[in-house]
Design a protein around this motif. Structure first.
Motif, PDB file in Angstrom:
ATOM      1  N   PHE A  25      25.198  55.630  82.824  1.00  0.00           N
ATOM      2  CA  PHE A  25      25.498  54.755  81.339  1.00  0.00           C
ATOM      3  C   PHE A  25      26.853  53.776  81.564  1.00  0.00           C
ATOM      4  N   SER A  26      27.205  53.636  82.508  1.00  0.00           N
ATOM      5  CA  SER A  26      28.627  53.011  82.394  1.00  0.00           C
ATOM      6  C   SER A  26      28.656  51.720  81.547  1.00  0.00           C
ATOM      7  N   ALA A  27      29.557  51.768  80.655  1.00  0.00           N
ATOM      8  CA  ALA A  27      29.494  50.327  79.989  1.00  0.00           C
ATOM      9  C   ALA A  27      30.165  49.205  81.053  1.00  0.00           C
ATOM     10  N   GLU A  28      30.950  49.644  82.021  1.00  0.00           N
ATOM     11  CA  GLU A  28      31.741  48.564  82.889  1.00  0.00           C
ATOM     12  C   GLU A  28      30.621  48.041  83.765  1.00  0.00           C
ATOM     13  N   THR A  29      29.592  49.162  84.170  1.00  0.00           N
ATOM     14  CA  THR A  29      28.543  48.108  84.994  1.00  0.00           C
ATOM     15  C   THR A  29      27.697  47.334  84.103  1.00  0.00           C
ATOM     16  N   PHE A  30      27.329  47.797  82.969  1.00  0.00           N
ATOM     17  CA  PHE A  30      26.600  47.016  81.777  1.00  0.00           C
ATOM     18  C   PHE A  30      27.201  45.662  81.612  1.00  0.00           C
ATOM     19  N   TYR A  31      28.748  45.670  81.455  1.00  0.00           N
ATOM     20  CA  TYR A  31      29.333  44.497  81.207  1.00  0.00           C
ATOM     21  C   TYR A  31      29.263  43.625  82.451  1.00  0.00           C
ATOM     22  N   LYS A  32      29.633  44.312  83.414  1.00  0.00           N
ATOM     23  CA  LYS A  32      29.670  43.287  84.785  1.00  0.00           C
ATOM     24  C   LYS A  32      28.418  42.611  85.283  1.00  0.00           C
ATOM     25  N   GLU A  33      27.310  43.367  84.828  1.00  0.00           N
ATOM     26  CA  GLU A  33      25.858  42.893  84.914  1.00  0.00           C
ATOM     27  C   GLU A  33      25.341  41.733  84.074  1.00  0.00           C
TER      28      GLU A  33
ATOM     29  N   LEU B 239      16.687  43.529  84.640  1.00  0.00           N
ATOM     30  CA  LEU B 239      16.865  44.695  83.995  1.00  0.00           C
ATOM     31  C   LEU B 239      18.380  45.192  83.964  1.00  0.00           C
ATOM     32  N   ILE B 240      18.985  45.213  82.762  1.00  0.00           N
ATOM     33  CA  ILE B 240      20.267  45.557  82.464  1.00  0.00           C
ATOM     34  C   ILE B 240      20.136  46.778  81.601  1.00  0.00           C
ATOM     35  N   LYS B 241      20.272  48.144  81.873  1.00  0.00           N
ATOM     36  CA  LYS B 241      20.187  49.020  81.001  1.00  0.00           C
ATOM     37  C   LYS B 241      21.333  49.175  80.004  1.00  0.00           C
ATOM     38  N   ASN B 242      21.349  49.580  78.931  1.00  0.00           N
ATOM     39  CA  ASN B 242      22.265  49.807  77.855  1.00  0.00           C
ATOM     40  C   ASN B 242      23.527  50.794  78.498  1.00  0.00           C
ATOM     41  N   GLY B 243      24.946  50.199  78.342  1.00  0.00           N
ATOM     42  CA  GLY B 243      25.975  51.057  78.488  1.00  0.00           C
ATOM     43  C   GLY B 243      26.605  51.894  77.350  1.00  0.00           C
ATOM     44  N   VAL B 244      27.334  52.894  77.858  1.00  0.00           N
ATOM     45  CA  VAL B 244      28.202  53.304  76.728  1.00  0.00           C
ATOM     46  C   VAL B 244      29.624  53.612  77.341  1.00  0.00           C
ATOM     47  N   GLU B 245      30.540  53.345  76.318  1.00  0.00           N
ATOM     48  CA  GLU B 245      31.979  53.478  76.860  1.00  0.00           C
ATOM     49  C   GLU B 245      32.327  54.991  77.004  1.00  0.00           C
ATOM     50  N   THR B 246      32.021  55.454  78.195  1.00  0.00           N
ATOM     51  CA  THR B 246      32.043  57.088  78.443  1.00  0.00           C
ATOM     52  C   THR B 246      33.511  57.305  78.290  1.00  0.00           C
ATOM     53  N   GLU B 247      34.702  56.605  78.515  1.00  0.00           N
ATOM     54  CA  GLU B 247      35.886  57.025  78.271  1.00  0.00           C
ATOM     55  C   GLU B 247      36.063  57.291  76.519  1.00  0.00           C
ATOM     56  N   VAL B 248      35.266  56.461  75.683  1.00  0.00           N
ATOM     57  CA  VAL B 248      35.525  56.815  74.303  1.00  0.00           C
ATOM     58  C   VAL B 248      34.672  57.982  74.134  1.00  0.00           C
TER      59      VAL B 248
ATOM     60  N   ARG C  61      20.415  54.244  72.113  1.00  0.00           N
ATOM     61  CA  ARG C  61      21.726  54.520  72.317  1.00  0.00           C
ATOM     62  C   ARG C  61      22.229  55.621  72.019  1.00  0.00           C
ATOM     63  N   GLY C  62      21.778  56.546  70.632  1.00  0.00           N
ATOM     64  CA  GLY C  62      22.121  57.715  70.133  1.00  0.00           C
ATOM     65  C   GLY C  62      21.980  58.680  71.115  1.00  0.00           C
ATOM     66  N   ILE C  63      21.116  58.760  71.986  1.00  0.00           N
ATOM     67  CA  ILE C  63      20.704  59.674  73.149  1.00  0.00           C
ATOM     68  C   ILE C  63      21.843  59.534  74.152  1.00  0.00           C
ATOM     69  N   ARG C  64      22.098  58.309  74.560  1.00  0.00           N
ATOM     70  CA  ARG C  64      23.303  58.084  75.691  1.00  0.00           C
ATOM     71  C   ARG C  64      24.568  58.622  75.227  1.00  0.00           C
ATOM     72  N   GLU C  65      24.830  58.425  73.812  1.00  0.00           N
ATOM     73  CA  GLU C  65      26.094  58.527  73.378  1.00  0.00           C
ATOM     74  C   GLU C  65      26.267  60.152  73.258  1.00  0.00           C
ATOM     75  N   ALA C  66      25.110  60.944  72.937  1.00  0.00           N
ATOM     76  CA  ALA C  66      24.952  62.350  72.839  1.00  0.00           C
ATOM     77  C   ALA C  66      25.353  63.025  74.074  1.00  0.00           C
ATOM     78  N   LEU C  67      24.765  62.461  75.188  1.00  0.00           N
ATOM     79  CA  LEU C  67      24.903  62.979  76.868  1.00  0.00           C
ATOM     80  C   LEU C  67      26.391  62.563  77.168  1.00  0.00           C
ATOM     81  N   SER C  68      26.555  61.312  76.934  1.00  0.00           N
ATOM     82  CA  SER C  68      28.052  60.962  77.364  1.00  0.00           C
ATOM     83  C   SER C  68      29.275  62.212  76.538  1.00  0.00           C
ATOM     84  N   CYS C  69      28.862  62.685  75.639  1.00  0.00           N
ATOM     85  CA  CYS C  69      29.997  63.597  74.873  1.00  0.00           C
ATOM     86  C   CYS C  69      29.443  64.975  75.203  1.00  0.00           C
ATOM     87  N   GLY C  70      28.581  65.304  76.067  1.00  0.00           N
ATOM     88  CA  GLY C  70      28.290  66.498  76.759  1.00  0.00           C
ATOM     89  C   GLY C  70      27.574  67.263  75.421  1.00  0.00           C
TER      90      GLY C  70
END
Length: 689
Positions: free
Chosen positions: A319-327, A144-153, A240-249
């Protein structure tokens, strides 16, 4: 590591963003991802190639794809649905390569079995559970590796959108999204002063445009999604659209394919995330249920504010993209650990065709690209003649290594070798001394862009059978000048340049102890080395040693600060030991025409030595990030970059060195020779592997 992603279709959507996000992270860490698809949109391809990812499109893959994998020494196949899962599994089995599969959801496929797949990534708990039930024999391979979002972007601007309510729908406009959008438009038609923005493209775009009311705006394919999300009040999306929306507050409503989840909140997120925000909570999408939730968000300012703050915090934590990438990367390492080393299955007997190198420098003057390539060709059994240009005195034919001779005159080379050789030419002025014939194969290895080259380079292009460029900028500049071009960057000599070990000896440096050693190893050409910057570093940080190793030409270090140490150029084996005394490797290049088109060998030598690299911000470092490269634009930024590199290595030097070595191991001189000779083989119908 060399990873090939395979997918049947790459148009515009969550799958495409998923692959691009992973490839960007891999590139920044020094890996070599590439992407294959049977069908690929021009927008996706443009975005991927701008990132630095090679794209291959072939609607009927077969031997061509197999050849690409073997010639580029791909080490892992990462397959995405649907037909490419079967294709990748078959290729992996035939070529002895590890295969990873990612299931992004279920779309009515007949699930294949997975006997030839090493690991299966599931992006949600629902996918995991359904796959485990559908194929029990492969349950042990599921991860199980959930999708990540570049939260800094995808970050909030916290600016209130302009007057009136704006709602953004995100999704690929296929048949299912067409049906969903028609229902959304019906629901919103009863709300005054509302605008609906639609981000996405697909086969139903034009049909929707023709049917939509004037308050609906179709944005098509959106490159800058964070900016669009931050301009609206509410997001309606899936996956992914939901994850991006939440990341943008932003508050978000989850739905898909006729199913409806509702408002994403602390109370509902666990249920919705179980199926990756795919609208499968059991409720049917209707105008009434959607309108009810939209009105609740419109009318309740406190609820909206709570959801904005909560959503941003939840995204950062989950939703960290870094965690997604490392996994993903850990999984790559796990499945490649016990597989056949790349290229081992494809070696064959050596064919000993002579090689004549028209070098730009002498054999004993500087040890650079032509030396590295010619040594490896000689070790493969080719008789190699290294034609010097004359920086140092000498006239005799010298046998410097097995199968490798240094000479100054054509008469010193056996006539039969002259007539049937592979010619490597490093200065265009040599073109006038080479008589073309059908038996010769002439390669122009273009490694610099000196102004004087323009006088003879056109003649060289006409003479050459193949043109090689060492940098992307050189490739772009000369692309229209020859029909056969090959991009071959410089490489790492990983057998000579290695990280410092506790038991290894380090040469003593003058000047006693210091807080850090910042070093530059290379020729001090005034055309591209910023000597003023080197002096500035030494004067600004007297607690550091600043070490320069190499021929100085016109520079004079007699009045240098006491902590600025010059050491004359060293044999390559001794230079490798001097690098063990460095804490930071410096590339202090001026920003000019010559440096803009360069690809410094010292970058690869520093990486193979495990050193962080501080470099002026030039094209060759554009796709690299810390802890590999720390770039700067001026003197003060250079000092800050050095300090950051030192601090990062104090925090995790072992982990950082591993990443630098991965970069070096993906960019070896052996790989460069393999790529060149593979292209020569294709052009001459001869096996030189």
């Amino acid at each position: 590591m060399r990873i090939l992603h395979l997918s049947e279709h790459l148009i515009n959507g969550g799958l495409e963003t998923h692959i691009l996000c992973l490839c960007r992270k891999l590139l920044q860490d020094g890996h070599k991802p590439s992407i294959f698809a049977m069908n690929m949109s021009s927008e996706f391809r443009e975005q991927a190639e701008a990132t630095g990812v090679e794209c291959i499109v072939n609607s009927k893959p077969g031997q061509d794809l197999k050849n690409y994998i073997t010639q580029n020494k791909i080490q892992l196949l990462h397959c995405h649905p649907e037909r490419t899962i079967r294709l990748g599994a078959a290729l992996g089995k035939e070529l002895g390569l590890p295969v990873v599969v990612t299931y992004h959801g279920f779309y009515g496929w007949n699930l294949p079995s997975h006997p030839s797949v090493d690991k299966i990534i599931c992006v949600s708990d629902e996918v995991y559970d359904r796959l485990a039930a559908a194929d029990p024999s492969s349950a042990s391979k599921l991860v199980l590796i959930k999708n990540g979002v570049e939260t800094e972007v995808f970050a909030p601007t916290w600016r209130k959108p302009k007057k009136g309510w704006k709602i953004l729908f995100i999704g690929r406009l296929d048949l299912e999204k067409y049906v969903s959008l028609r229902i959304i438009i019906r629901a919103l038609s009863s709300i005054p002063n509302v605008r609906l923005l639609v981000a996405g493209s697909g086969p139903y775009l034009n049909k929707l445009k023709a049917q939509a009311p004037p308050w609906v705006t179709f944005l098509g394919y959106v490159k800058d999604m964070p900016r669009i999300i931050n301009r609206v009040n509410l997001i309606i999306a899936t996956g992914r659209g939901i994850r991006e929306a939440l990341s943008c507050g932003k508050p978000a409503i989850s739905l898909d394919n006729g199913g409806y989840d509702g408002i994403v909140s602390p109370e509902t997120v666990a249920d919705f995330e179980y199926h990756n925000f795919m609208g499968r909570s059991g409720q049917k999408l209707t105008p009434e249920c959607l309108l009810k939730d939209i009105r609740e968000l419109f009318d309740n300012n406190r609820l909206r504010a709570r959801l904005c703050t909560w959503g941003r915090n939840y995204a950062i934590q989950n939703f960290s993209a870094e965690t997604f990438y490392k996994e993903n990367l850990e999984l790559y390492h796990e499945v490649t650990k016990n597989k056949l080393s790349p290229g081992a299955a494809f070696s064959s007997n050596v064919r000993r065709r002579p090689v004549i190198c028209f070098a730009a420098i002498d054999w004993d003057f500087l040890f650079q690209r032509p030396h590295q390539l010619m040594m490896r060709l000689a070790s493969r059994g080719h008789p190699v003649y290294f034609r010097e240009s004359g920086q140092l005195p000498g006239t005799k034919l010298k046998n410097v290594l097995p199968n490798l001779w240094v000479c100054r005159d054509f008469n010193q080379i056996p006539k039969q070798d002259l007539e049937n050789a592979l010619y490597f030419v490093y200065l265009p002025v040599w073109a006038s001394q080479i008589e073309p014939s059908e038996k010769k194969f002439i390669i122009y290895d273009c490694v610099d862009d000196f102004p004087e080259f323009s006088l003879t380079e056109d003649q060289m292009f006409k003479l050459a059978d193949l043109v090689i460029c060492s940098s992307g900028r050189l490739m772009i500049k000369h692309f229209d000048k020859h029909s056969r071009m090959l991009f071959i960057p410089n490489g790492a000599d990983i057998n000579t340049f290695r990280p410092k070990t506790d038991s290894g000896s380090v040469p003593d440096l003058p000047g006693g102890d210091s807080e850090a050693v910042v070093g530059f190893a290379g020729a001090m050409y005034h055309e591209w080395v910023d000597i003023d910057l080197i002096y500035h570093i030494a004067r600004s940080r007297p607690q550091w040693k600043v070490v320069v190793i190499g021929h100085t030409y016109t520079w004079d270090f007699t009045e240098a600060p006491p902590n600025l140490i010059h050491i004359e150029r060293q044999p390559v084996e001794k230079l490798a030991k001097y690098l063990h005394a460095f804490d930071v490797g410096l590339i202090p290049f001026l920003n000019n025409q010559i440096s803009q088109y360069s690809d410094p060998i010292k970058l690869y030598e520093y990486m193979a030595s495990g050193l962080p690299v501080v470099s002026s911000s030039l094209p060759f470092v554009r796709n690299l990030r810390p802890p590999l490269i720390y770039s700067y634009n001026n003197k003060e930024e250079c000092l800050e970059a050095i300090e950051q590199a030192l601090a990062d290595d104090r925090t995790d030097r072992t982990g950082n060195v591993v990443k630098r070595l991965e970069f070096a191991n993906c960019n070896t001189w052996d790989d460069r020779v393999e790529a060149i000779m593979a292209e020569v083989s294709r052009m001459t119908w001869t096996d030189y592997s």
